[in-house]
Design an enzyme around this catalytic site. Sequence first.
Site, PDB file in Angstrom:
ATOM      1  N   SER A 238      -5.570   3.360   2.744  1.00  0.00           N
ATOM      2  CA  SER A 238      -6.080   4.702   2.989  1.00  0.00           C
ATOM      3  C   SER A 238      -6.629   5.271   1.694  1.00  0.00           C
ATOM      4  O   SER A 238      -6.488   4.666   0.637  1.00  0.00           O
ATOM      5  CB  SER A 238      -4.971   5.606   3.516  1.00  0.00           C
ATOM      6  OG  SER A 238      -4.091   5.948   2.459  1.00  0.00           O
ATOM      7  N   LYS A 239      -7.239   6.433   1.807  1.00  0.00           N
ATOM      8  CA  LYS A 239      -7.856   7.033   0.611  1.00  0.00           C
ATOM      9  C   LYS A 239      -6.839   7.238  -0.503  1.00  0.00           C
ATOM     10  O   LYS A 239      -7.160   7.236  -1.672  1.00  0.00           O
ATOM     11  CB  LYS A 239      -8.512   8.390   0.920  1.00  0.00           C
ATOM     12  CG  LYS A 239      -9.332   8.432   2.159  1.00  0.00           C
ATOM     13  CD  LYS A 239      -8.529   9.041   3.331  1.00  0.00           C
ATOM     14  CE  LYS A 239      -8.520   8.088   4.496  1.00  0.00           C
ATOM     15  NZ  LYS A 239      -7.337   8.122   5.344  1.00  0.00           N
ATOM     16  N   ARG A 240      -5.592   7.404  -0.092  1.00  0.00           N
ATOM     17  CA  ARG A 240      -4.552   7.665  -1.087  1.00  0.00           C
ATOM     18  C   ARG A 240      -4.305   6.463  -1.993  1.00  0.00           C
ATOM     19  O   ARG A 240      -3.693   6.578  -3.036  1.00  0.00           O
ATOM     20  CB  ARG A 240      -3.246   8.049  -0.392  1.00  0.00           C
ATOM     21  CG  ARG A 240      -3.443   9.104   0.679  1.00  0.00           C
ATOM     22  CD  ARG A 240      -2.123   9.512   1.273  1.00  0.00           C
ATOM     23  NE  ARG A 240      -1.243  10.086   0.258  1.00  0.00           N
ATOM     24  CZ  ARG A 240       0.045  10.301   0.441  1.00  0.00           C
ATOM     25  NH1 ARG A 240       0.593   9.992   1.579  1.00  0.00           N
ATOM     26  NH2 ARG A 240       0.775  10.824  -0.523  1.00  0.00           N
ATOM     27  N   ASP A 241      -4.740   5.302  -1.543  1.00  0.00           N
ATOM     28  CA  ASP A 241      -4.521   4.114  -2.355  1.00  0.00           C
ATOM     29  C   ASP A 241      -5.529   4.006  -3.501  1.00  0.00           C
ATOM     30  O   ASP A 241      -5.418   3.134  -4.347  1.00  0.00           O
ATOM     31  CB  ASP A 241      -4.607   2.858  -1.489  1.00  0.00           C
ATOM     32  CG  ASP A 241      -3.477   2.814  -0.477  1.00  0.00           C
ATOM     33  OD1 ASP A 241      -2.331   3.021  -0.900  1.00  0.00           O
ATOM     34  OD2 ASP A 241      -3.740   2.614   0.709  1.00  0.00           O
TER      35      ASP A 241
END
Length: 460
Positions: A238-241
């Site tokens: 996800s973008k958080r990665d």
Amino acid sequence: MVVTRFAPSPTGYLHVGGLRTALFSYLWARRNNGKFLLRIEDTDLARNSQEAADAILEAFEWVGMENDGEILYQSRRFDLYKKYVAKLLDEGKAYYCYMSKEELDTLRETQMANKQKPMYDNRWRDSSETPPAGVEPVVRLKTPLEGDVVVDDGVKGKVTFSWTEIDDFIIARSDGTPTYNFVVAIDDALCGINHVIRGDDHLSNTPKQIAVYQALGFEVPRFFHVPMILNEEGKKLSKRDGAMDVMDYKRKGYLPQALLNFLIRLGWSNKDQEIFTFDEMLAMFDPNNINKSASAYNLEKLDWLNSHYIKNTPNETLANLLEGHGVAITGHDRREILLDMAKERSKTLMELASAIKAIIDEPLEYNEKDMEKSVTPETSAVLNDFIMVLSDGKERHLPSEYQEMIDAFVHDKGVKMPMLGKPLRLALFGVATGPNLADALAALGKETVIARIEKFLKQL
RNA sequence: GUCCCCAUCAUCUAGCGGCCAAGGAUGCCACCCUUUCACGGUGGUCACAGGGGUUCAAAUCCCCUUGGGGACGCCA
């Protein structure tokens, strides 16, 4: 002829996972002297943007993957899709459905509550009811009511679904625009795409697309559903990665070849081989031996690959690349010396840039810990002696010439190498660690070296 | 919830019934090289999810369990 395609929807940047399936498709087409097509899936007008499409194209350019023919934009083909909708309507293979979104939501909730799979209930499929006034209908495809569909997948093998699990899905929205599962099949068929390599999140959509192929009398292509890439914890990406955008890797100083080499080894392998040149990828890649299971990526391996490629990139190329990271190197010989010593110790172009800056830029301060450990009562005398030898009038340019000078100095003055090396590095770089001294001396030149030592001496 | 997919070291993977007391790579640790830091070299650490079968023989085939993931949209 093998014809493959990559069909992103322009809602953002090009994702690393997307790049991998694109690479697989590209390689397979090229290996077979076939075609690799690019198609922009922008049927949902509200969510797409030209900027996103351009960003995706920019990423393709960076990694050097070229598509064949024109890039297809689905938003420009609506008339074509409408003809197929009309055709299916005509033939009684599709029908209007007047159910509202609210009604659909309620239906799904009830089904979920009853532990059933949420599906459209076919209420308008063969209805003779008079359509409610003022409702713009959607068009649904009649999918088979019984029997099985088997997707003969190149990576997963034969996957069987029951048609009872596949509902009459929407092929045209109430505003008349076509939907994904419909156009994807039409365009793949019309463009002659016979090998579809895509993420396995599409596997369960495949029966719907097969229904379209069958309704329209098109030949079903060969599918290869590639497993997902997971983050370093083995969870969904996800973008958080972070760094999901392919261009982030450029910004961080990765070489395209390293990224591609990293990605091709995620889910695919050729025995024990780790390093693949582009030509080797081309010669060896085969989607039939893509792994069935998802793989987590680990940046440490990417770093290792990147450092490998940096070491094997010509200095001239590196120097050009470095300009994008704020470092300009002048002089051919100086460039060779600097890059030869710095490229061995850098994992990314950013690191390479700072390694070079650390040599070129005059130190603004001296590391305290290193001062305590490396400066001795003799330091001042040793460095002064060193300046004397440097100023002996002999011409020195090459690292080897400086090495001779250092060797002679240590021998003649009877000092141990660390007695000279540590303080000299401090004077030159501000820290007691760093590149080989002979190399650094040659890269910096006599005047700069003397100036830095004198400045250092004053602070003792 | 329903359907589908998946399962070898921490991670990427080799393996496609005997050659496996499981091989390579990254990471990590140690040693060597060495004027420091790296690089490089050598060695070490670390895995067949569990349970049933089938077979003379299973990491490899079958079933179940467990654990992950995906799909179920008038998104793609």
